[in-house]
Enzyme design. Structure first.
Site, short mmCIF file in Angstrom:
data_model
loop_
_atom_site.label_atom_id
_atom_site.label_comp_id
_atom_site.label_asym_id
_atom_site.label_seq_id
_atom_site.Cartn_x
_atom_site.Cartn_y
_atom_site.Cartn_z
CE LYS A 87 -2.42 0.68 3.76
NZ LYS A 87 -3.45 0.78 4.79
CG HIS A 147 -3.48 17.37 -12.93
ND1 HIS A 147 -2.37 17.80 -12.22
CD2 HIS A 147 -4.20 18.47 -13.21
CE1 HIS A 147 -2.44 19.12 -12.08
NE2 HIS A 147 -3.54 19.55 -12.68
#
Length: 100
Positions: free
Chosen positions: A47, A80
């Site tokens: 993670k 992005h």
């Protein structure tokens, strides 16, 4: 006239797992992303977790990546913008600002 296209999340449980993505509403076809969102960041760990202590920030604000495409992850490098243009998404950074 101007046609507006709104996006909704497409979530479909399938035999191979969960598919999550954006589904444009209107005259466009349904598009879903499947699989991992994180293609390359810290893959050796189960993670990815990053911590930012505001008291330790350099400068007044920090701009953090939320698209998983940044070459400077966990900081945003503007990747992005290209991602949004390519897939019709609207993801942007998380901006953390110190109080004065």
């Amino acid at each position: 006239s101007t046609m507006r296209v709104f996006s909704i999340f497409c979530v479909a449980a399938v035999a191979t797992g969960l598919q999550v993505g954006l589904a444009p509403v209107g005259q466009r076809s349904l598009v879903c992303m499947s699989g991992a969102i994180n293609e390359s960041i810290d893959k050796e760990n189960p993670k990815v977790v990053n911590m930012l202590k505001v008291s330790e920030m350099k400068g007044k604000k920090a701009v953090m990546c939320r698209c998983w495409k940044s070459g400077t992850f966990p900081n945003c490098d503007g990747s992005h913008v290209k991602h949004n243009e390519a897939v019709g998404d609207n993801v942007g950074p998380l901006i953390v600002e110190k109080d004065s």
